[in-house]
Design a protein around this motif. Structure first.
Motif, mmCIF file in Angstrom:
data_model
loop_
_atom_site.group_PDB
_atom_site.id
_atom_site.type_symbol
_atom_site.label_atom_id
_atom_site.label_comp_id
_atom_site.label_asym_id
_atom_site.label_seq_id
_atom_site.Cartn_x
_atom_site.Cartn_y
_atom_site.Cartn_z
ATOM 1 N N GLU A 286 46.724 -74.478 -26.915
ATOM 2 C CA GLU A 286 47.146 -74.385 -25.520
ATOM 3 C C GLU A 286 46.102 -75.048 -24.623
ATOM 4 O OE1 GLU A 286 49.789 -73.456 -22.585
ATOM 5 O OE2 GLU A 286 50.053 -72.549 -24.568
ATOM 6 N N PRO A 287 46.449 -76.117 -23.903
ATOM 7 C CA PRO A 287 45.477 -76.768 -23.015
ATOM 8 C C PRO A 287 45.333 -75.980 -21.707
ATOM 9 C CG PRO A 287 47.562 -77.949 -22.952
ATOM 10 C CD PRO A 287 47.741 -76.833 -23.935
ATOM 11 N N VAL A 288 44.315 -75.126 -21.619
ATOM 12 C CA VAL A 288 44.155 -74.240 -20.462
ATOM 13 C C VAL A 288 43.282 -74.843 -19.367
ATOM 14 C CG1 VAL A 288 44.541 -72.140 -21.796
ATOM 15 C CG2 VAL A 288 42.230 -73.068 -21.614
ATOM 16 N N LEU A 289 42.547 -75.902 -19.673
ATOM 17 C CA LEU A 289 41.646 -76.500 -18.684
ATOM 18 C C LEU A 289 42.124 -77.907 -18.345
ATOM 19 C CD1 LEU A 289 39.069 -76.329 -16.988
ATOM 20 C CD2 LEU A 289 37.791 -77.181 -18.965
ATOM 21 N N GLY A 290 42.873 -78.021 -17.258
ATOM 22 C CA GLY A 290 43.353 -79.319 -16.824
ATOM 23 C C GLY A 290 42.325 -80.044 -15.986
ATOM 24 N N PRO A 291 42.533 -81.320 -15.739
ATOM 25 C CA PRO A 291 41.552 -82.099 -14.966
ATOM 26 C C PRO A 291 41.379 -81.599 -13.535
ATOM 27 C CG PRO A 291 43.540 -83.395 -15.430
ATOM 28 C CD PRO A 291 43.625 -82.161 -16.258
ATOM 29 N N TYR B 198 47.248 -62.684 -18.489
ATOM 30 C CA TYR B 198 47.194 -63.992 -19.152
ATOM 31 C C TYR B 198 48.590 -64.594 -19.260
ATOM 32 C CZ TYR B 198 45.740 -67.602 -22.463
ATOM 33 O OH TYR B 198 45.475 -68.809 -23.074
ATOM 34 N N ARG B 199 49.595 -63.753 -19.503
ATOM 35 C CA ARG B 199 50.968 -64.262 -19.586
ATOM 36 C C ARG B 199 51.420 -64.844 -18.246
ATOM 37 N NH1 ARG B 199 53.271 -59.817 -20.965
ATOM 38 N NH2 ARG B 199 54.286 -59.267 -18.995
ATOM 39 N N GLU B 200 51.101 -64.134 -17.166
ATOM 40 C CA GLU B 200 51.460 -64.642 -15.842
ATOM 41 C C GLU B 200 50.690 -65.921 -15.520
ATOM 42 O OE1 GLU B 200 53.402 -63.133 -13.290
ATOM 43 O OE2 GLU B 200 54.136 -61.481 -14.499
ATOM 44 N N ALA C 164 52.221 -68.827 -17.293
ATOM 45 C CA ALA C 164 53.469 -69.254 -16.652
ATOM 46 C C ALA C 164 53.177 -70.162 -15.470
ATOM 47 C CB ALA C 164 54.263 -68.027 -16.213
ATOM 48 N N VAL C 165 52.092 -69.873 -14.749
ATOM 49 C CA VAL C 165 51.708 -70.723 -13.621
ATOM 50 C C VAL C 165 51.220 -72.073 -14.136
ATOM 51 C CG1 VAL C 165 50.126 -70.954 -11.669
ATOM 52 C CG2 VAL C 165 51.156 -68.731 -12.191
ATOM 53 N N ARG C 166 50.363 -72.058 -15.152
ATOM 54 C CA ARG C 166 49.802 -73.315 -15.656
ATOM 55 C C ARG C 166 50.881 -74.206 -16.268
ATOM 56 N NH1 ARG C 166 48.958 -76.286 -19.390
ATOM 57 N NH2 ARG C 166 50.090 -74.904 -20.815
ATOM 58 N N ARG C 167 51.854 -73.599 -16.932
ATOM 59 C CA ARG C 167 52.917 -74.381 -17.558
ATOM 60 C C ARG C 167 53.966 -74.859 -16.555
ATOM 61 N NH1 ARG C 167 53.850 -70.169 -22.639
ATOM 62 N NH2 ARG C 167 51.967 -70.729 -23.824
ATOM 63 N N GLY C 168 53.882 -74.380 -15.322
ATOM 64 C CA GLY C 168 54.820 -74.826 -14.301
ATOM 65 C C GLY C 168 56.079 -74.006 -14.210
ATOM 66 N N SER C 169 56.158 -72.870 -14.936
ATOM 67 C CA SER C 169 57.358 -72.034 -14.865
ATOM 68 C C SER C 169 57.414 -71.229 -13.580
ATOM 69 C CB SER C 169 57.399 -71.074 -16.064
ATOM 70 O OG SER C 169 57.499 -71.803 -17.267
ATOM 71 N N VAL C 170 56.277 -71.003 -12.965
ATOM 72 C CA VAL C 170 56.195 -70.262 -11.708
ATOM 73 C C VAL C 170 55.387 -71.102 -10.738
ATOM 74 C CG1 VAL C 170 55.362 -68.166 -10.592
ATOM 75 C CG2 VAL C 170 56.349 -68.033 -12.878
ATOM 76 N N PHE D 71 41.435 -69.574 -8.316
ATOM 77 C CA PHE D 71 41.406 -70.744 -9.206
ATOM 78 C C PHE D 71 42.748 -70.975 -9.907
ATOM 79 C CE2 PHE D 71 36.925 -69.325 -9.154
ATOM 80 C CZ PHE D 71 36.313 -70.497 -8.765
ATOM 81 N N ALA D 72 43.779 -70.218 -9.570
ATOM 82 C CA ALA D 72 45.056 -70.317 -10.277
ATOM 83 C C ALA D 72 45.567 -71.757 -10.285
ATOM 84 C CB ALA D 72 46.092 -69.395 -9.634
ATOM 85 N N PRO D 73 45.963 -72.275 -11.467
ATOM 86 C CA PRO D 73 46.365 -73.691 -11.570
ATOM 87 C C PRO D 73 47.796 -73.942 -11.122
ATOM 88 C CG PRO D 73 46.454 -72.666 -13.718
ATOM 89 C CD PRO D 73 45.944 -71.601 -12.776
ATOM 90 N N VAL D 74 48.056 -73.714 -9.839
ATOM 91 C CA VAL D 74 49.403 -73.912 -9.294
ATOM 92 C C VAL D 74 49.703 -75.407 -9.242
ATOM 93 C CG1 VAL D 74 50.897 -73.508 -7.313
ATOM 94 C CG2 VAL D 74 49.167 -71.814 -7.935
ATOM 95 N N ARG D 75 50.854 -75.773 -9.742
ATOM 96 C CA ARG D 75 51.231 -77.188 -9.742
ATOM 97 C C ARG D 75 51.745 -77.613 -8.370
ATOM 98 N NH1 ARG D 75 54.024 -78.847 -15.517
ATOM 99 N NH2 ARG D 75 52.378 -77.982 -16.876
ATOM 100 N N ASN D 76 51.410 -78.838 -7.996
ATOM 101 C CA ASN D 76 51.855 -79.416 -6.726
ATOM 102 C C ASN D 76 51.605 -78.439 -5.587
ATOM 103 O OD1 ASN D 76 52.955 -81.241 -4.920
ATOM 104 N ND2 ASN D 76 55.070 -80.662 -5.361
ATOM 105 N N LEU D 77 50.359 -78.036 -5.451
ATOM 106 C CA LEU D 77 49.994 -77.005 -4.486
ATOM 107 C C LEU D 77 50.282 -77.478 -3.068
ATOM 108 C CD1 LEU D 77 48.673 -74.188 -4.268
ATOM 109 C CD2 LEU D 77 46.467 -75.331 -4.089
#
Length: 715
Positions: free
Chosen positions: A134-139, A279-281, A284-290, A301-307
């Motif tokens: 699981e890639p948990v650390l994005g750029p 961790y499950r929530e 879901a944020v990192r994968r873009g489901s939420v 630090f939550a990795p929200v996509r397209n913030l």
């Protein structure tokens, strides 16, 4: 980060003479040799990009860089950037030639990137294990963590420990689906109460990035207002992040979002959720489901996509300042994110901090406030009781309640619950003038004066003694410092109102809500439960004690806590009344009476600018033994415009009480020096302190020295 001199968990230092000769010749010709793919313990390495750059989880400054490792062929598919790995690291883990046993300890790390060649000239140790694919650390998260580490003079590994939650295998194995479709743009609703509230929502829904400092009206609507701002952002196809100081306000925003958006549109990230659910929530944020997040401090630090929007509620609360190195503050981190991601920023609260006022004054953010008529209509009636009235009041001596407070409490109990706020037992106020309650300050640096064992006064910042203190406001020479706790107050009120139930909310037990029935609710600041329908009245006792605490922001914090309690009271049209027992001429008391936290913050900012106090200046605290602090300051290459205050001794914590963050270890006496720099030199100060600390740690064997940038308490 530059990869010069990077090597694996113990790059081969025992090179043969032929290799050393080649290295020297290459250096002479300014052509450094490159590490080539080779077999390792009989296993082939990856054919493409065989070098992995790894951030090891050591958290010490002199190792705050990437280390190169070889990628075995069997790990080629799963060893991708962002995954968790385990590697050999340490003196015993030097890379070995085939046939020798490998030593060193296994430690965790993150694989940052894969490259074709290494700048290190020797053979590389190999990755020992990929913990999870699981890639948990994005750029984006990596860049943010690096910026936070640099700002707070800390290590990247320490920041990532705060940013990436611990792994839970069962949560990781669960699949997540696609994100739900964006909701429709919301109606302005309660945002119409603010001058430009509807425009703010429209800008969010249109994909804009407005930045605002929002002074919320008293009452329960703040959570719904945040929810509508999140909904407007989601309607534009972007994500949103909301950070609140504790679990109770997080639950209120969570409930507001569920009512507005339904299930599945947002994640709740709090420590109370437990490791697996959190961790499950987070996944879901990192994968873009939420695409929306509500959470407490670590959620910054939550990795929200397209913030598209970041929200901070009540930024003056101590819960927004992390207690782990490098001690980042939520407001500062979300300011970084708003700037880096070019997204909207909303800093809200019932009050206004000095830092928020500075954002408005600098033009970085715009004010978002209601007009005075709406403020007066929404706020309760505030009445004051000063020291002169207390001295003449028999009721105050009998039950700590002046006659006015007793009467307001009696009338309020006929209509509902009454809140009683008292300073918590652990408050240790600094000295103040016994006549006018003006804090006693040093004439040299304006630091707080403290009483010594022999009765002499000494500055808590620069250490100078004050032999003949007189109050600059009224000329008085007597000082005062005392406080009574919540438990004793509850006992006294129980005797004063024997037929009324008394509930307490504080350190031992914090109540979330209380019913809309007559009761006395005694609470410490920040632990006030919400009353259904609002409190009929509130009594704010011992107000002076909160004003004279040993803290630069004592007045601001006292006003924030008073308004936080008063905002839970019904408006004055419904009979809501607040009585504060404090000198009515004091500025924070007047700001409460007028319900003008913004004006108070603006005046505080002007005074701090005149005295050179934060946030107009930047400060750092350096703590340790006297010899360690002196050696550190002597060796650090501080900016030319830096001013060093102190060092002064740190107080020793009372036995049996929790040790505060930054306090000396048991049995040790520490000192602390404050370093102050003007605007524009903050980055240079952080860099100088970080370099000095890294050099000390690299040498090893020295005494502990702790660094904290922008310490919350410099009293």
């Amino acid at each position: 980060m530059s990869s010069d001199n990077r090597r694996g968990s113990g790059g081969a230092e025992g090179a043969v003479p032929e290799q050393l000769a080649l290295i020297r010749e290459a250096v002479r010709k300014n052509k450094a040799p490159r590490a080539k793919p080779r077999t390792w313990r009989g296993a082939a390495l990856a054919k493409e990009l065989p070098v992995a750059r790894v951030l090891v989880d050591k958290g010490v400054l002199h190792l705050d860089r990437y280390f190169d490792y070889a990628v075995p062929e069997e790990l080629d598919a799963v060893a991708q950037p962002g995954v968790r790995v385990r590697v050999r690291f340490g003196a015993g883990g030097r890379n070995v030639r085939e046939g020798r046993r490998e030593g060193g300890s296994l430690i965790d790390g993150f694989l940052v990137e894969r490259v074709a060649e290494s700048d290190y000239s020797g053979p590389l140790a190999a990755l020992a294990q990929v913990v999870s694919p699981e890639p948990v650390l994005g750029p984006e998260l990596l860049e943010l963590a690096r910026a936070v580490a640099d700002r707070y003079a800390g290590s990247l590994a320490d920041v990532l420990q705060l940013a990436v939650p611990p792994r839970h295998a069962r949560a990781e194995a669960r699949e997540t689906g696609p994100p739900p479709p964006p909701p429709g743009a919301p109606e302005p609703g309660p945002w119409l109460r603010y001058g430009r509230g509807a425009e703010f929502l429209e800008a969010l829904a249109a994909g804009g990035a407005p930045r605002a400092v929002w002074t919320a009206l008293p009452g329960p609507s703040w959570a719904e207002e945040i929810g509508r701002a999140v909904q407007a952002t989601l309607a534009s196809g972007r994500g949103a992040l909301v950070v609140v100081p504790a679990g109770r306000p997080a639950a209120r925003v969570d409930a507001a979002l569920r009512e507005l958006l339904g299930e599945g549109q947002h994640a709740l990230l709090t420590a109370d959720a437990g490791q697996e659910r959190r961790y499950r929530e987070w996944l879901a944020v990192r994968r873009g489901s939420v695409r929306a997040v509500v959470g407490t401090r670590a959620a910054m630090f939550a990795p929200v996509r397209n913030l598209g929007l970041v929200v901070v509620w009540d930024d003056g609360d101590a819960g927004h300042s992390d207690d782990h190195a490098p001690f980042p503050h939520v407001r500062e981190v979300l300011e970084l994110r708003a700037t880096r991601d070019r997204c909207a920023f909303l800093l809200g609260g019932w009050t206004c901090t000095v830092e928020a006022a500075q954002l408005v004054e600098s033009g970085w953010a715009a004010p978002l406030v209601a007009d005075r008529e709406r403020v007066r209509a929404a706020a309760p009636l505030v009445r004051t009781v000063g020291d002169a009235e207390l001295a003449r009041d028999e009721a105050a001596r009998a039950a700590r309640l002046p006659s006015l407070a007793w009467q307001v409490a009696r009338d309020g109990l006929r209509r509902g619950p009454v809140l009683v706020q008292v300073p918590r037992r652990g408050y240790v106020p600094r000295l103040a003038c016994a006549r006018c309650r003006e804090p006693a300050r040093c004439r040299h640096c304006a630091g707080p004066l403290q009483a010594q064992d022999a009765g002499a006064l000494r500055c808590g910042w620069c250490g100078r003694e004050e032999a003949d203190w007189h109050c600059p406001e009224c000329g008085g020479s007597r000082l005062r410092a005392q406080v009574v706790g919540a438990r004793r107050t509850a006992e006294e009120l129980g005797r004063a109102f024997p037929a009324v139930p008394v509930r307490t909310s504080g350190r031992e037990q914090v109540l979330d809500t209380v019913p809309d029935t007559p009761a006395l609710v005694v609470s410490t600041p920040g632990a006030e439960p919400v009353a259904e329908g609002g409190y009929a009245a509130a009594l704010l006792l011992d107000g002076w004690a909160m004003l004279v605490r040993p803290d630069l922001r004592a007045a601001e914090d006292a006003l924030r806590r008073w308004i936080g309690a008063a905002a839970l009271v019904r408006d004055q049209g419904a009979g809501g009344t607040v009585v504060i027992v404090a000198e009515p001429t004091l500025r924070p008391v007047q700001a409460l009476v007028r319900w003008d936290p913004v004006g108070h913050a603006v005046r505080e900012l002007a005074e701090r600018a005149e005295l050179g106090f934060p946030p107009v200046s930047r400060m750092a605290a350096v703590s340790g033994t006297a010899d360690a602090v002196a050696a550190f300051l002597a060796g650090a290459e501080l900016p030319a415009d830096a001013a060093v205050l102190g060092p002064v001794p740190l107080p020793v914590p009372d036995p049996g009480r929790p040790r505060p963050v930054g306090a000396p270890p048991p049995g040790e006496r520490w000192q602390r020096a404050l370093i102050r720099v003007p605007p524009g030199s903050g980055a240079a100060l952080a860099g100088a302190l970080k370099n000095m600390q890294a050099a000390r740690l690299a040498r090893g064997g020295g005494e502990t020295v702790r660094i904290r940038i922008d310490p919350p308490d410099i009293g």
